[in-house]
Design a protein around this motif. Structure first.
Motif, PDB file in Angstrom:
ATOM      1  N   GLU A  81      -2.872  -9.253 -48.079  1.00  0.00           N
ATOM      2  CA  GLU A  81      -2.302  -9.503 -49.330  1.00  0.00           C
ATOM      3  C   GLU A  81      -1.432  -8.070 -49.664  1.00  0.00           C
ATOM      4  O   GLU A  81      -0.131  -8.030 -50.003  1.00  0.00           O
ATOM      5  CB  GLU A  81      -3.118  -9.605 -50.474  1.00  0.00           C
ATOM      6  CG  GLU A  81      -3.598 -11.191 -50.611  1.00  0.00           C
ATOM      7  CD  GLU A  81      -4.392 -11.464 -51.586  1.00  0.00           C
ATOM      8  OE1 GLU A  81      -4.318 -10.976 -52.891  1.00  0.00           O
ATOM      9  OE2 GLU A  81      -5.454 -12.353 -51.429  1.00  0.00           O
TER      10      GLU A  81
ATOM     11  N   ASP B 184       1.429  -7.945 -47.332  1.00  0.00           N
ATOM     12  CA  ASP B 184       2.695  -8.790 -47.615  1.00  0.00           C
ATOM     13  C   ASP B 184       3.444  -8.176 -48.727  1.00  0.00           C
ATOM     14  O   ASP B 184       4.576  -8.227 -48.668  1.00  0.00           O
ATOM     15  CB  ASP B 184       1.927 -10.282 -47.794  1.00  0.00           C
ATOM     16  CG  ASP B 184       1.519 -11.029 -46.966  1.00  0.00           C
ATOM     17  OD1 ASP B 184       1.921 -10.854 -45.878  1.00  0.00           O
ATOM     18  OD2 ASP B 184       0.813 -12.026 -47.128  1.00  0.00           O
TER      19      ASP B 184
ATOM     20  N   ALA C 285       7.059  -7.021 -48.500  1.00  0.00           N
ATOM     21  CA  ALA C 285       8.205  -8.215 -49.186  1.00  0.00           C
ATOM     22  C   ALA C 285       9.590  -7.978 -49.153  1.00  0.00           C
ATOM     23  O   ALA C 285      10.404  -8.994 -49.265  1.00  0.00           O
ATOM     24  CB  ALA C 285       7.425  -8.287 -50.613  1.00  0.00           C
TER      25      ALA C 285
ATOM     26  N   ARG D 294       9.627 -10.248 -40.994  1.00  0.00           N
ATOM     27  CA  ARG D 294       8.341 -10.666 -41.609  1.00  0.00           C
ATOM     28  C   ARG D 294       7.958 -11.620 -40.665  1.00  0.00           C
ATOM     29  O   ARG D 294       6.699 -11.675 -40.561  1.00  0.00           O
ATOM     30  CB  ARG D 294       8.482 -10.711 -43.024  1.00  0.00           C
ATOM     31  CG  ARG D 294       8.830  -9.195 -44.016  1.00  0.00           C
ATOM     32  CD  ARG D 294       8.917  -9.618 -45.407  1.00  0.00           C
ATOM     33  NE  ARG D 294       7.966 -10.321 -46.064  1.00  0.00           N
ATOM     34  CZ  ARG D 294       7.961 -11.256 -46.489  1.00  0.00           C
ATOM     35  NH1 ARG D 294       9.120 -11.997 -47.016  1.00  0.00           N
ATOM     36  NH2 ARG D 294       7.005 -11.977 -47.252  1.00  0.00           N
TER      37      ARG D 294
ATOM     38  N   ALA E 245       4.656 -11.920 -38.557  1.00  0.00           N
ATOM     39  CA  ALA E 245       3.453 -12.829 -38.754  1.00  0.00           C
ATOM     40  C   ALA E 245       3.265 -13.917 -37.369  1.00  0.00           C
ATOM     41  O   ALA E 245       2.160 -14.124 -36.911  1.00  0.00           O
ATOM     42  CB  ALA E 245       4.036 -13.917 -40.004  1.00  0.00           C
TER      43      ALA E 245
ATOM     44  N   ALA F 270       1.560 -15.258 -44.481  1.00  0.00           N
ATOM     45  CA  ALA F 270       0.426 -14.309 -44.803  1.00  0.00           C
ATOM     46  C   ALA F 270       0.288 -13.338 -43.706  1.00  0.00           C
ATOM     47  O   ALA F 270      -0.728 -13.846 -42.941  1.00  0.00           O
ATOM     48  CB  ALA F 270      -0.537 -14.777 -45.591  1.00  0.00           C
ATOM     49  N   ALA F 271       0.964 -12.387 -43.368  1.00  0.00           N
ATOM     50  CA  ALA F 271       1.223 -11.832 -42.322  1.00  0.00           C
ATOM     51  C   ALA F 271      -0.190 -10.974 -41.419  1.00  0.00           C
ATOM     52  O   ALA F 271      -0.468 -11.280 -40.422  1.00  0.00           O
ATOM     53  CB  ALA F 271       2.342 -10.866 -42.127  1.00  0.00           C
TER      54      ALA F 271
END
Length: 177
Positions: free
Chosen positions: A148, A151, A155, A162, A166, A174-175
């Motif tokens: 989290e 991410d 962002a 991104r 991932a 959610a990488a």
């Protein structure tokens, strides 16, 4: 090498087999300066050099000589305790066969796969994201497994970057999970 993904200014501009991507970029970008294009191996995250001059050419065939084919076997040294050597000597097929089997089993079980995925993401991030806001803290979150936080820190980065991170991590949006 499997497949590659090419980027320019944070956007994916080509993906697939190295030769196909090189041809696509040659056709799309012609004789322009290709220095702004960065390509990465989709498995390792390592930067790949695209050879724009030889994109349409195939590799020359190598004539096969007589005798057994070269298998790429490399002799290395292994250090074990005497009791371990004794156990290996008592096994059918000998020490080399047992060690090969153990390595194959470990590879099939995915031992170390998570670390390899994170290392691939790190290599890609190092080459493309070093000047992006939150880069260093994002790397810390990546290696701590703080998905989290990762991410949140990434962002504002370009969506293609991104998404590729991932992908290297083997995850969805959610990488770092």
């Amino acid at each position: 090498m499997g497949t590659v993904t090419a980027f320019m200014e944070g956007r994916v501009i080509g993906a697939g087999d190295v030769g196909a991507v090189t041809r696509l970029l040659e056709e799309g970008y012609g004789a322009r300066d290709h220095s702004a294009i960065q390509a990465f191996d989709d498995e390792s995250g390592r930067a790949v050099d695209l050879d724009f001059w030889d994109a349409g050419k195939s590799a020359p065939e190598v004539a096969r000589g007589r005798g057994r084919p070269k298998l790429g076997v490399t002799s290395r040294e292994v250090t074990l305790l005497p009791r371990q050597w004794e156990w290996l000597a008592a096994q059918p097929g000998g020490a080399s066969a047992i060690i090969r089997r153990l390595v194959d089993e470990a590879q099939r079980s995915g031992a170390g796969a998570e670390r390899e995925r994170r290392d691939a993401a790190y290599r890609f991030m190092q080459a493309t994201c070093g000047d992006r806001l939150g880069y260093e803290e994002a790397l810390r979150a990546l290696y701590r497994g703080e998905g989290e936080r990762f991410d949140t820190l990434t962002a504002d980065w370009p969506e293609d970057i991104r998404a590729y991170i991932a992908r290297l991590l083997g995850n969805g949006p959610a990488a770092a999970r």
